[in-house]
Scaffold this active site. Structure first.
Site, mmCIF file in Angstrom:
data_model
loop_
_atom_site.group_PDB
_atom_site.id
_atom_site.type_symbol
_atom_site.label_atom_id
_atom_site.label_comp_id
_atom_site.label_asym_id
_atom_site.label_seq_id
_atom_site.Cartn_x
_atom_site.Cartn_y
_atom_site.Cartn_z
ATOM 1 N N ALA A 296 -13.659 45.467 72.663
ATOM 2 C CA ALA A 296 -13.968 45.042 71.294
ATOM 3 C C ALA A 296 -14.387 46.281 70.518
ATOM 4 O O ALA A 296 -15.280 47.017 70.947
ATOM 5 C CB ALA A 296 -15.080 44.002 71.290
ATOM 6 N N VAL B 99 -16.854 48.450 74.873
ATOM 7 C CA VAL B 99 -16.943 48.816 73.463
ATOM 8 C C VAL B 99 -15.945 49.920 73.163
ATOM 9 O O VAL B 99 -15.916 50.954 73.827
ATOM 10 C CB VAL B 99 -18.362 49.279 73.099
ATOM 11 N N LYS B 100 -15.125 49.685 72.157
ATOM 12 C CA LYS B 100 -14.121 50.653 71.754
ATOM 13 C C LYS B 100 -14.682 51.516 70.640
ATOM 14 O O LYS B 100 -15.137 51.006 69.610
ATOM 15 C CB LYS B 100 -12.882 49.902 71.257
ATOM 16 N N LEU B 101 -14.637 52.837 70.834
ATOM 17 C CA LEU B 101 -15.078 53.790 69.816
ATOM 18 C C LEU B 101 -13.969 54.807 69.578
ATOM 19 O O LEU B 101 -13.341 55.274 70.537
ATOM 20 C CB LEU B 101 -16.344 54.521 70.253
#
Length: 228
Positions: free
Chosen positions: A60, A86-88
């Protein structure tokens, strides 16, 4: 090679999961927007994906722009379900955020990677997954597979410590457009291909397979007397 599906469409995820080949899901704001989703429903939608995937990693993406905001949003996203990743995007703000989150045991998928130095920095900062893009290079008449090969070779030359017990960091081949992208990524030793559902279906089919099925059906129709 593991297969992730690159979508936020619940029906596509359910079908891919039913095939028994799915190892995870990646999403992003654009993919969520394609479903017609609203901001108020975003978190519930991510939870639904996590439930369909039954513990498989689900990426996400954070839309924050500062390190502090990335950390805050990442911690919140990770609290929604235990399999949230977590996508960064790789940038100066995301590297310290990734370093902080890795120490907390929160997995980061560092995305929008287009070079080996970016991938190495992501790995060193503590990213659990690194997503080099292939198709977007092809869009500008450059060789995305060559760039992917460089990233895979460079990252796998070293160990990084953060996720060794989980076999990380793993390289996710992203922006996949064709079965050949999948084939070449597998030959290079990329750990994962995240594939849109349309491209995933193309991986199932081959013209000679289709011809063979038609021939078998026609011959069996002769046996059963159903041939026209």
């Amino acid at each position: 090679m593991k297969f992730f599906i690159d979508t936020a469409d619940l029906d596509e995820i359910r079908e891919a999961q039913s095939w028994g080949i799915l190892s995870g899901v990646t999403t992003n704001p654009s993919l969520y927007a394609k479903t017609g989703g609203k901001l108020a429903d975003f978190e519930d939608h991510m939870v639904k994906i996590c439930e369909i995937c039954d513990g498989l990693p689900v990426s996400a993406e954070s839309t924050a722009e500062t390190t502090e905001a990335m950390i805050e949003e990442a911690e919140h996203l990770a609290s929604l379900a235990p399999n949230i990743v977590v996508k960064l995007p790789v940038c100066e703000a995301s590297l310290p955020a990734t370093h902080h989150l890795a120490k907390e045991g929160i997995r980061v998928n560092m995305t929008l990677v287009f070079s080996a130095p970016q991938a190495l920095l992501a790995a060193r900062a503590g990213a659990r997954y690194i997503s080099p893009f292939v198709g977007r290079f092809d869009d500008i008449a450059e060789d995305g597979l060559e760039q992917l090969n460089t990233v895979v070779t460079a990252v796998k030359n070293y160990s990084y410590g953060y996720w060794d017990e989980e076999g990380g960091p793993e390289i996710i081949t992203a922006s996949v457009r064709t079965p050949n992208h999948v084939t070449q990524a597998a030959l290079m030793g990329a750990d994962i291909a995240t594939v849109p559902f349309g491209a995933l279906k193309k991986c199932v089919h081959h013209p000679l397979t289709d011809q063979g099925l038609e021939r078998f059906a026609a011959d069996w129709a002769k046996v059963t007397g159903e041939a026209k």
